[in-house]
Structure formats: structure tokens, C-alpha cells
Motif scaffolding. Structure first.
Motif, short mmCIF file in Angstrom:
data_model
loop_
_atom_site.label_atom_id
_atom_site.label_comp_id
_atom_site.label_asym_id
_atom_site.label_seq_id
_atom_site.Cartn_x
_atom_site.Cartn_y
_atom_site.Cartn_z
N VAL A 24 0.85 -1.19 0.00
CA VAL A 24 0.00 0.00 0.00
C VAL A 24 0.89 1.24 0.00
CG1 VAL A 24 -1.82 1.27 1.17
CG2 VAL A 24 -1.83 -1.25 1.22
N LEU A 25 0.77 2.02 -1.08
CA LEU A 25 1.58 3.22 -1.27
C LEU A 25 0.74 4.48 -1.03
CD1 LEU A 25 3.31 2.07 -4.58
CD2 LEU A 25 4.17 1.84 -2.23
N SER A 26 1.38 5.61 -0.91
CA SER A 26 0.67 6.86 -0.61
C SER A 26 -0.38 7.19 -1.67
CB SER A 26 1.66 8.01 -0.45
OG SER A 26 2.40 8.20 -1.63
N GLU A 27 -0.11 6.85 -2.94
CA GLU A 27 -1.08 7.16 -4.00
C GLU A 27 -2.35 6.28 -3.93
OE1 GLU A 27 2.17 6.28 -4.67
OE2 GLU A 27 2.24 4.87 -6.32
N HIS A 28 -2.34 5.26 -3.11
CA HIS A 28 -3.51 4.41 -2.92
C HIS A 28 -4.47 4.96 -1.86
CE1 HIS A 28 -0.56 1.00 -4.15
NE2 HIS A 28 -1.16 1.49 -5.22
N ILE A 29 -4.01 5.91 -1.07
CA ILE A 29 -4.75 6.39 0.09
C ILE A 29 -5.66 7.56 -0.27
CG2 ILE A 29 -4.50 7.33 2.44
CD1 ILE A 29 -3.50 4.40 2.07
N ASP A 30 -6.90 7.52 0.24
CA ASP A 30 -7.85 8.60 -0.01
C ASP A 30 -7.93 9.56 1.18
OD1 ASP A 30 -9.49 7.35 1.91
OD2 ASP A 30 -10.86 6.52 0.41
N GLY A 31 -8.85 10.48 1.14
CA GLY A 31 -9.01 11.48 2.18
C GLY A 31 -9.42 10.92 3.53
N LEU A 32 -9.88 9.70 3.57
CA LEU A 32 -10.28 9.06 4.83
C LEU A 32 -9.13 8.30 5.48
CD1 LEU A 32 -13.80 7.74 3.78
CD2 LEU A 32 -13.23 9.88 4.95
N GLY A 33 -7.96 8.30 4.81
CA GLY A 33 -6.77 7.68 5.39
C GLY A 33 -6.63 6.19 5.14
N HIS A 34 -7.42 5.66 4.21
CA HIS A 34 -7.28 4.24 3.85
C HIS A 34 -7.32 4.09 2.34
CE1 HIS A 34 -11.63 3.99 3.17
NE2 HIS A 34 -11.79 4.55 4.35
N VAL A 35 -7.12 2.86 1.87
CA VAL A 35 -7.10 2.62 0.42
C VAL A 35 -8.46 2.95 -0.17
CG1 VAL A 35 -6.86 0.83 -1.36
CG2 VAL A 35 -5.27 0.88 0.57
N SER B 161 -10.30 -2.21 6.20
CA SER B 161 -9.51 -1.22 5.46
C SER B 161 -8.04 -1.59 5.42
CB SER B 161 -9.65 0.15 6.13
OG SER B 161 -10.99 0.59 6.08
N ALA B 162 -7.41 -1.18 4.33
CA ALA B 162 -5.95 -1.28 4.21
C ALA B 162 -5.38 0.12 4.37
CB ALA B 162 -5.56 -1.86 2.86
N ARG B 163 -4.21 0.20 4.98
CA ARG B 163 -3.60 1.50 5.29
C ARG B 163 -2.17 1.56 4.75
NH1 ARG B 163 -7.45 3.89 7.86
NH2 ARG B 163 -8.81 2.79 9.27
N LEU B 164 -1.69 2.77 4.69
CA LEU B 164 -0.36 3.07 4.15
C LEU B 164 0.70 2.16 4.74
CD1 LEU B 164 1.36 4.93 2.35
CD2 LEU B 164 1.60 6.44 4.33
N GLY B 165 1.54 1.61 3.86
CA GLY B 165 2.67 0.80 4.28
C GLY B 165 2.38 -0.67 4.50
N GLU B 166 1.11 -1.05 4.51
CA GLU B 166 0.80 -2.46 4.73
C GLU B 166 1.17 -3.30 3.50
OE1 GLU B 166 -2.80 -2.42 7.95
OE2 GLU B 166 -3.39 -2.37 5.84
#
Length: 144
Positions: free
Chosen positions: A15-26, A72-77
Motif C-alpha cells: 500500500v503506497l501513498s497514491e492508494h490512500i484517499d481522504g479518509l486515510g485508507h485505500v 480497510s488497508a492502510r499506508l505501508g501495509e
């Protein structure tokens, strides 16, 4: 980890930063892209890449996605997505199932099913699968 069916074709995902939305998850759209990537890479592993599709003037096009977002998936996972072909690939349609796992805790984040239809590339019209599709996709068929 607990795959829901035996012997999945598996891809690794980070999971990269470009995958994350305004809610903080993918973002949901990203998951759909991962489904497509997993299906396409599986097809390529069976010898059905874009060159083969063009040679046969056939392709498998998405008719329907059904997605259950479970966590949810989060940054760096680091995640793993598995796929299975679950019905005999004959005629016009083929169905795949998907499962997205987080190996760190074994949690299933997503379950999905996609129905594909065989189309003739030159016309865009539905056509029966050529024997190469039936044989190669059939190799990957999983008994439920």
C-alpha cells in the motif's frame, strides 16, 4: 494465512501513498485496479497475454464486479491477493473469485467475484471462447 479455496494464484501488494484517499485508507477504486492486475497477471501466467489475445482476436472483458469490503488497508501495509477460476470456462462467460489478505494478522480485507465475457477484439461483440482459452483457463479451474 487462511485462503478460502485451495491453490490460489497470488500477487503481493504494498500500500503506497497514491492508494490512500481522504479518509486515510485505500480508496475503493484502487481495489478494483488490484482485482484487474491480479486477473491479468494470472492470465499471463497461463500463456494468455495481450499478444495471444490479439492473435486469437478474443479477450475476456469484465461484465460484473461484486465486491465485499470487509476491512480497510492502510499506508505501508503489505497485502496478498489470491484469485481462482471457479466455473468451467466454456461458451461466453467465466467467473473468478478473489480474496485480499493482510498476512501480518491474517485478516481478509476483501472478497470479490468478477464475471467476464469473451469478446471478439475486432468487433467488440460477444463470441465463444476459442479452444486455447478453454484449455488454458480450464487448467486453473478450482473445484469448490
Amino acid at each position: 494465512m487462511s485462503w478460502q479455496r485451495p491453490a490460489p494464484f497470488v500477487i503481493d501488494i504494498e500500500v503506497l501513498s497514491e492508494h490512500i484517499d481522504g479518509l486515510g485508507h485505500v480508496n475503493n477504486v484502487v481495489y478494483v485496479g488490484w482485482l484487474e492486475d491480479c486477473a491479468w497477471r494470472h492470465s499471463q501466467s497461463l500463456g494468455l497475454g495481450l499478444d495471444e489475445y490479439r492473435r486469437l482476436d478474443r479477450a475476456m472483458a469484465v461484465l460484473r464486479h461484486e465486491i465485499d469490503y470487509l476491512a480497510s488497508a492502510r499506508l505501508g501495509e503489505r497485502l496478498q491477493m489470491g484469485t481462482w477460476i471457479i466455473d468451467s470456462p466454456r461458451g461466453l462467460k467465466m467467473t473468478r473469485r478473489f480474496q485480499l489478505l493482510r498476512p501480518a494478522d491474517g485478516v481478509t480485507l476483501l472478497n470479490a467475484q468478477t464475471t467476464f465475457a469473451c469478446i471478439e477484439l475486432s468487433s467488440g461483440r460477444p463470441r465463444r471462447m476459442p479452444e486455447d482459452f478453454v484449455e488454458r483457463y480450464g487448467r486453473a479451474l478450482v473445484d469448490l
